[in-house]
Structure formats: structure tokens, C-alpha cells
Design an enzyme around this catalytic site. Structure first.
Site, mmCIF file in Angstrom:
data_model
loop_
_atom_site.group_PDB
_atom_site.id
_atom_site.type_symbol
_atom_site.label_atom_id
_atom_site.label_comp_id
_atom_site.label_asym_id
_atom_site.label_seq_id
_atom_site.Cartn_x
_atom_site.Cartn_y
_atom_site.Cartn_z
ATOM 1 N N PHE A 1 0.856 -1.185 0.000
ATOM 2 C CA PHE A 1 0.000 0.000 0.000
ATOM 3 C C PHE A 1 0.893 1.235 0.000
ATOM 4 C CE2 PHE A 1 -2.500 3.460 1.670
ATOM 5 C CZ PHE A 1 -3.644 3.354 0.910
ATOM 6 N N ASP B 1 9.242 2.450 1.765
ATOM 7 C CA ASP B 1 8.069 3.214 2.198
ATOM 8 C C ASP B 1 7.886 2.931 3.682
ATOM 9 O OD1 ASP B 1 5.550 4.058 2.947
ATOM 10 O OD2 ASP B 1 4.564 3.450 1.088
ATOM 11 N N LYS C 1 2.297 9.774 8.164
ATOM 12 C CA LYS C 1 1.554 9.342 9.347
ATOM 13 C C LYS C 1 2.071 9.976 10.643
ATOM 14 C CE LYS C 1 -1.176 5.627 7.662
ATOM 15 N NZ LYS C 1 -0.735 4.906 6.471
HETATM 16 C C1 LIG Z 1 -0.981 5.198 4.967
HETATM 17 C C2 LIG Z 1 0.102 4.795 4.030
HETATM 18 C C3 LIG Z 1 0.364 5.523 2.842
HETATM 19 C C4 LIG Z 1 -0.500 6.666 2.400
HETATM 20 O O1 LIG Z 1 -0.438 7.751 3.261
HETATM 21 P P1 LIG Z 1 -1.481 8.973 3.106
HETATM 22 O O2 LIG Z 1 -0.982 9.983 4.082
HETATM 23 O O3 LIG Z 1 -2.828 8.435 3.414
HETATM 24 O O4 LIG Z 1 -1.374 9.430 1.697
HETATM 25 C C5 LIG Z 1 1.439 5.145 2.076
HETATM 26 N N1 LIG Z 1 2.217 4.107 2.422
HETATM 27 C C6 LIG Z 1 1.996 3.380 3.539
HETATM 28 C C7 LIG Z 1 2.913 2.264 3.882
HETATM 29 C C8 LIG Z 1 0.931 3.694 4.372
HETATM 30 O O5 LIG Z 1 0.694 2.967 5.468
#
Ligand SMILES: *Cc1c(COP(=O)(O)O)cnc(C)c1O
Length: 392
Positions: free
Chosen positions: A135, A220, A249
């Protein structure tokens, strides 16, 4: 004050219904607790969908923001502010010594990473390998990087240039690399994909593949970063360094803020005019980000995350012995996944009815992202509610 019902009916009339929401209107939060409009208390094991790594309204963050907001709210990135540079320095010193680009969300940080890969790589190299169950966010580039078809339906055509392979499958990665491959992008621990930790040696082998094929390695760490796993960054457990890392986050203590960090050899490819974010690295987010790092260090919260995480894992493993419902318990620090042999939503609802907020991801994985400053008493109280719900 409005009742939950009144708040909800205004939403139903004026807010686009693109989220599945529980019928609870939250009006106040403190540490690992929130209260709804009727004054009902909930323990929150999922504050802010992972953004609340320091719990609700952490005092040092509140104070830093209050001080900053009265002094300077925002100036565009055509000027310098003390806070942005300081924030970058603190993040750089605790990771791999790179430079930062600031933005406002995880998706936006990943967009910056995708652009940096294309700008930095030799002509004709643009493909990025990503992993099933990943994700990376919802903007068109980030959602194209996200190898989960359920997030793509109806949005095609996606951004070209992503190759999806199974998570943990080194042969598949090797076979996917061709002359146009420029990078590999991965969450060191998959969050949305069900709190999946990498197989032994997997991240190290990815690093070796990147070195031998001259690819960029992107981690990420939007969900795993900033102390969530008991280390500043999850990659530090695996003894490998990325070329690019994305954070969001929890990075600004629960305020909107995000960053992409890149090694010094790579970062300059993001040259003036090629990328920007109006609010990126604004003084308030930066003040909150600096205060976040200071608070984690002053209060020894990395150690506490490890300790509280172990309490969760040992309590849950003990319960696992008496039930067939739990298939596996995974996690690291205050990032915990409980894989069930059944659909998970019913248990999220049962917990909510008994005053505990948790999340279910990937259909059957209960995901807990409790704050790293959680105390044992509240942890135990919440775990009792959770285990009670799983017993029934
Ligand atoms: C939540 C998340 C995102 C997206 O972040 P947003 O601030 O909602 O755009 C991207 N990568 C990972 C691993 C995430 O958990």
C-alpha cells in the site's frame, strides 16, 4: 454540543460518502483514550490510523504547535525557515544521512519518490518493481505503485511502469528486472497488507540486487517509521539502507506532515522546478515534527514501544494456545497483526461495543497500532476487551 446523531446526519447530507464510517462521533482525545459526543470512553489501539504514535494530544506537541502558530503559520518554499532545516537535520541524523523533501501525506511522499527515480535514472529506465499486498497511497502514481487490484477498479489506465511481484519472492524479483527497471519500492513491513514481516534475508538480498543492477531501493516507511517498531526506522532491524525513504503518518506527531529522504548522491536530481508542495515543511508541521523526535528521545519511547509490544505479543500468544481462531500473531514494536481464521470486522465491532477501537485489514487481520507511550495498565485493560471479544 451536537449529539452523535446530529453530527452524522450533517455528514450524510454534505460530506461525500467515500469512507465506511462507524456511527461514532469522537469529540476529544487524551493519550490512548477518546470520548464520543455522548461522553462514552474508548481505549484507542489504533489512534489516527497510525498517525497517533504519541497518542492523542501529546503535551509537548500541543505546546510546540501553540507556540509556533502564534508566531508564523506559513511561508512558501521560496524562503527559508529555521524549523524546516532543523526538522530535516533531525530526520537525517537518525536515518542514513540524506536530504529531505517535505510534503503533506504519504501518497505525496511516494509521488516524490517516483519522480525522483525517473529524474535520476538514465534515459529509458523508469520501471519500478513493487509487491503484492503493498500500500503506497491513493494518488494516481501511488495507487499505481500499490499492487492490490481492489484499489485499481475503475481507475484505469494506471500510471505505466510498475511491475508487481509476490512479497518475499526473491526469484520473482530477479525475473522481473529488465533493461528498463530503475527501482524497487517496498514497505519493510507491509501494513495495510496485513502486518507482514519480510522473510529472513529478503531485504538484504533486495539491496544486493539493487547494487548489482544499479537500481534505487525505496523503503516506504510511512507506517513503520518514526519509532513505530521500536527502532527509529524498521529498516534498521535488517541492517540494510535504502536510497530513498518516505515518511508520513506519525512523522509530525499527529499533524499533517510528510517527508521523502534521499541519499546525497541521489537527492540533487530533484532539481528546482521539477517538484514542489505548497504546504510542504510548513513551520507548524516542522515544529511538531521536531517536538516529536525530542519527545521520543526525552521519554525513552523507543524502549517503551519495544516493551509494550512484547506485552501485547506475549499476552496474545498465551491466548492463542486456547483457541483455533488465531492463525498467526506478527509484529514489531507497537505494530501488531493478528491473523484470524475468520473475517475480522465482526470482532472490530464487538470491541467497539465494549469500548476499544482497533482495525481490521486484509479481511482477516486485526491490526493494532497503539501509541508508543502506552502504559501497561491501559494496555492490559484494552487487551482484556480484545480477548473477551475473540472468545465469543
Ligand atoms: C498510509 C500509508 C500511505 C499513504 O499515506 P497517506 O498519508 O494516506 O497518503 C502510504 N504508504 C503506507 C505504507 C501507508 O501505510
Amino acid at each position: 454540543m451536537l449529539s452523535s446523531q446530529e453530527i452524522i446526519s450533517t455528514y450524510n447530507k454534505y460530506v461525500i460518502g467515500n469512507y465506511t464510517r462507524y456511527p461514532v462521533a469522537i469529540v476529544r482525545g487524551e493519550k490512548a483514550e477518546v470520548w464520543d459526543a455522548e461522553g462514552r470512553r474508548y481505549i484507542d489501539f489504533f489512534p489516527g490510523w497510525g498517525c497517533g504514535l504519541l497518542g492523542h494530544c501529546p503535551q509537548p506537541i500541543v505546546e510546540a504547535v501553540q507556540k509556533q502558530v502564534a508566531r508564523l503559520i506559513h511561508v512558501p518554499n521560496t524562503w527559508y525557515t529555521e524549523q524546516q532545516g532543523e526538522w530535516a537535520k533531525k530526520l537525517s541524523e537518525r536515518s542514513f544521512g540524506g536530504q529531505a523533501f517535505f510534503c503533506n501525506s504519504g501518497a505525496e511522499a511516494n509521488e516524490a519518490a517516483i519522480k525522483l527515480v525517473r529524474l535520476h535514472s538514465p534515459k529509458g529506465k523508469y520501471k519500478i518493481i513493487t509487491f503484492q499486498g503493498s500500500f503506497h497511497g491513493r494518488t494516481m502514481g501511488a495507487v499505481s505503485a500499490t499492487a492490490q487490484p481492489k484499489y485499481h477498479t475503475g481507475l484505469e489506465p494506471l500510471l505505466a511502469g510498475f511491475t508487481y511481484v509476490p512479497y518475499g519472492d526473491i526469484n520473482a524479483v530477479q525475473n522481473a528486472i529488465d533493461d528498463e527497471t530503475a527501482a524497487i519500492m517496498i514497505e519493510p513491513i507491509q501494513g495495510e497488507g496485513g502486518v507482514r514481516t519480510p522473510p529472513e534475508g529478503f531485504l538484504q538480498t533486495l539491496r544486493q540486487l539493487c547494487d548489482s543492477h544499479k537500481l534505487l531501493l525505496i523503503f516506504d516507511e510511512v507506517q513503520t517509521g518514526c519509532g513505530r517498531t521500536g527502532n527509529w526506522f524498521a529498516y534498521q532491524y535488517y541492517n540494510v539502507e535504502p536510497d530513498i525513504m518516505t515518511l508520513a503518518k506519525a512523522v509530525a506527531g499527529g499533524l499533517a506532515g510528510a517527508a521523502m529522504l534521499a541519499r546525497r548522491e541521489v537527492a540533487p536530481s530533484l532539481r528546482p522546478g521539477m517538484h514542489a508542495s505548497t504546504y510542504g515543511g510548513n513551520p507548524i508541521a516542522a515544529a511538531a515534527g521536531i517536538a516529536t523526535i525530542d519527545m521520543i528521545e526525552k521519554e525513552n519511547l523507543l524502549q517503551n514501544a519495544t516493551k509494550i509490544g512484547e506485552l501485547f505479543i506475549s499476552t496474545l500468544k498465551e491466548f492463542k494456545n486456547e483457541t483455533d481462531l488465531i492463525q498467526e500473531i506478527r509484529g514489531c514494536g507497537v505494530m501488531i497483526g493478528i491473523e484470524l481464521a475468520a473475517e475480522g470486522t465482526q470482532y472490530v465491532k464487538a470491541c467497539m461495543d465494549n469500548g476499544l477501537l482497533i482495525n481490521c485489514t486484509h479481511n482477516n487481520v486485526l491490526r493494532l497500532l497503539p501509541p508508543m507511550n502506552l502504559d501497561e495498565k491501559t494496555a492490559t485493560e484494552g487487551l482484556e476487551i480484545l480477548i473477551d471479544a475473540l472468545r465469543k
